[in-house]
Motif scaffolding. Structure first.
Motif, PDB file in Angstrom:
ATOM      1  N   ALA A  19     -28.006-101.430  93.503  1.00  8.93           N
ATOM      2  CA  ALA A  19     -26.873-102.311  94.388  1.00  8.93           C
ATOM      3  C   ALA A  19     -25.879-100.935  94.639  1.00  8.93           C
ATOM      4  O   ALA A  19     -25.738-100.365  93.642  1.00  8.93           O
ATOM      5  CB  ALA A  19     -26.357-103.120  93.100  1.00  8.93           C
ATOM      6  N   ARG A  21     -21.868-100.454  96.410  1.00 10.29           N
ATOM      7  CA  ARG A  21     -20.570-100.914  97.079  1.00 10.29           C
ATOM      8  C   ARG A  21     -20.080 -99.601  97.623  1.00 10.29           C
ATOM      9  O   ARG A  21     -20.256 -98.761  97.536  1.00 10.29           O
ATOM     10  CB  ARG A  21     -19.547-101.223  95.950  1.00 10.29           C
ATOM     11  CG  ARG A  21     -20.083-102.194  95.091  1.00 10.29           C
ATOM     12  CD  ARG A  21     -18.839-102.751  94.338  1.00 10.29           C
ATOM     13  NE  ARG A  21     -19.185-103.722  93.353  1.00 10.29           N
ATOM     14  CZ  ARG A  21     -19.144-105.083  93.415  1.00 10.29           C
ATOM     15  NH1 ARG A  21     -18.764-105.644  94.616  1.00 10.29           N
ATOM     16  NH2 ARG A  21     -19.754-105.755  92.455  1.00 10.29           N
ATOM     17  N   LEU A  27     -20.938-105.122  99.093  1.00 11.22           N
ATOM     18  CA  LEU A  27     -21.912-104.926  98.218  1.00 11.22           C
ATOM     19  C   LEU A  27     -23.420-105.308  98.829  1.00 11.22           C
ATOM     20  O   LEU A  27     -23.529-106.156  99.523  1.00 11.22           O
ATOM     21  CB  LEU A  27     -21.742-106.117  97.069  1.00 11.22           C
ATOM     22  CG  LEU A  27     -23.139-106.035  95.948  1.00 11.22           C
ATOM     23  CD1 LEU A  27     -22.913-105.006  95.172  1.00 11.22           C
ATOM     24  CD2 LEU A  27     -23.042-107.566  95.147  1.00 11.22           C
ATOM     25  N   ILE A  29     -27.556-105.148  98.029  1.00  3.09           N
ATOM     26  CA  ILE A  29     -28.495-105.149  96.984  1.00  3.09           C
ATOM     27  C   ILE A  29     -29.913-105.209  97.687  1.00  3.09           C
ATOM     28  O   ILE A  29     -30.130-105.691  98.637  1.00  3.09           O
ATOM     29  CB  ILE A  29     -28.263-106.468  96.152  1.00  3.09           C
ATOM     30  CG1 ILE A  29     -27.051-106.490  95.414  1.00  3.09           C
ATOM     31  CG2 ILE A  29     -29.407-106.616  95.012  1.00  3.09           C
ATOM     32  CD1 ILE A  29     -26.770-107.846  94.666  1.00  3.09           C
ATOM     33  N   ARG A  46     -29.113-111.543  86.971  1.00  4.18           N
ATOM     34  CA  ARG A  46     -28.441-110.265  87.514  1.00  4.18           C
ATOM     35  C   ARG A  46     -27.906-109.921  88.742  1.00  4.18           C
ATOM     36  O   ARG A  46     -26.677-109.560  88.697  1.00  4.18           O
ATOM     37  CB  ARG A  46     -29.636-109.101  87.157  1.00  4.18           C
ATOM     38  CG  ARG A  46     -28.904-107.558  87.236  1.00  4.18           C
ATOM     39  CD  ARG A  46     -30.391-106.833  86.841  1.00  4.18           C
ATOM     40  NE  ARG A  46     -30.005-105.338  87.096  1.00  4.18           N
ATOM     41  CZ  ARG A  46     -30.982-104.356  86.991  1.00  4.18           C
ATOM     42  NH1 ARG A  46     -32.010-104.667  86.676  1.00  4.18           N
ATOM     43  NH2 ARG A  46     -30.424-103.286  86.941  1.00  4.18           N
ATOM     44  N   GLN A  50     -23.483-109.441  89.928  1.00  4.07           N
ATOM     45  CA  GLN A  50     -22.905-108.736  90.884  1.00  4.07           C
ATOM     46  C   GLN A  50     -22.325-109.610  92.044  1.00  4.07           C
ATOM     47  O   GLN A  50     -21.193-109.245  92.436  1.00  4.07           O
ATOM     48  CB  GLN A  50     -24.375-107.930  91.656  1.00  4.07           C
ATOM     49  CG  GLN A  50     -24.985-106.811  90.479  1.00  4.07           C
ATOM     50  CD  GLN A  50     -24.039-105.925  90.440  1.00  4.07           C
ATOM     51  OE1 GLN A  50     -23.354-105.330  91.208  1.00  4.07           O
ATOM     52  NE2 GLN A  50     -24.108-105.356  89.286  1.00  4.07           N
ATOM     53  N   ARG A  53     -18.868-110.802  90.961  1.00 11.57           N
ATOM     54  CA  ARG A  53     -18.000-109.701  91.025  1.00 11.57           C
ATOM     55  C   ARG A  53     -17.260-109.298  92.005  1.00 11.57           C
ATOM     56  O   ARG A  53     -16.358-108.874  92.379  1.00 11.57           O
ATOM     57  CB  ARG A  53     -18.612-108.583  90.097  1.00 11.57           C
ATOM     58  CG  ARG A  53     -18.333-108.229  88.572  1.00 11.57           C
ATOM     59  CD  ARG A  53     -18.669-106.955  88.231  1.00 11.57           C
ATOM     60  NE  ARG A  53     -19.702-107.603  87.211  1.00 11.57           N
ATOM     61  CZ  ARG A  53     -20.970-106.697  87.019  1.00 11.57           C
ATOM     62  NH1 ARG A  53     -21.241-105.665  87.659  1.00 11.57           N
ATOM     63  NH2 ARG A  53     -21.710-107.335  85.976  1.00 11.57           N
ATOM     64  N   SER A  54     -18.439-109.555  93.307  1.00 18.66           N
ATOM     65  CA  SER A  54     -18.125-109.163  94.703  1.00 18.66           C
ATOM     66  C   SER A  54     -17.171-110.322  95.139  1.00 18.66           C
ATOM     67  O   SER A  54     -16.367-109.836  96.175  1.00 18.66           O
ATOM     68  CB  SER A  54     -19.140-108.980  95.437  1.00 18.66           C
ATOM     69  OG  SER A  54     -19.541-110.364  95.877  1.00 18.66           O
TER      70      SER A  54
END
Length: 164
Positions: A19, A21, A27, A29, A46, A50, A53-54
């Motif tokens: 991952a 940024r 982001l 992945i 998982r 991510q 949070r993005s």
């Protein structure tokens, strides 16, 4: 992002997760999943951490999670037939308020997605097949298949993202 690995390059039995940024908070992945049903939930958990949070699809995370679980389940069970020698490749790109794009690719032979999509369900409407595709279509803004059906592209727009 690290260079994309080819499907043939996914020989490790351990999941490979990358991952990254970018400076613009995008982001990206790139992940390889073993063809094991028990690997799906921890992987989705998982990835969703991510994605949440993005802030790419605020308030729509449940939709993305459901579609992602269905796509991975289809890839592991129907695409790769739970073959331990095969992997599922997940690629995702999202950014704050920009929506999310997910590509799930299995190493199976594919399926006649045109027939399944035309019928709305498979030829076995009483069975459990075809419902995952309908859920993906219901919860994502765009869903289409390529690669003889071994690759699904899904997109969910943020509330502020215009149609393209």
């Amino acid at each position: 992002m690290n260079a994309m690995r080819s499907l043939n390059g996914a020989s490790s039995s351990q999941p490979q997760f990358s991952a990254k940024r970018s400076r613009s908070s995008i982001l990206e992945i790139d992940f390889w999943l073993p063809s094991k049903i028990e690997a799906i939930s921890p992987t989705v958990d998982r990835l969703m951490q991510q994605i949440e949070r993005s802030q790419c699809v605020p308030g729509k995370e449940f939709d993305v999670e459901l579609a992602l679980r269905e796509a991975l389940g289809n890839a592991v069970v129907h695409g790769n037939k739970e073959d331990p020698k095969k992997k599922v490749h997940i690629r995702c790109r999202c950014g704050p308020g920009k929506g999310i794009s997910i590509i799930v690719t299995d190493q199976g032979k594919g399926f006649d997605f045109g027939k399944v999509l035309a019928d709305d369900l498979t030829a076995d409407p009483a069975g459990a097949h075809g419902h995952g595709i309908q859920l993906m279509k219901a919860y994502m803004d765009e869903v289409h298949f390529t690669g003889r059906g071994s690759e699904v592209h899904m997109r969910k727009r943020s509330r502020n993202t215009p149609r393209s």
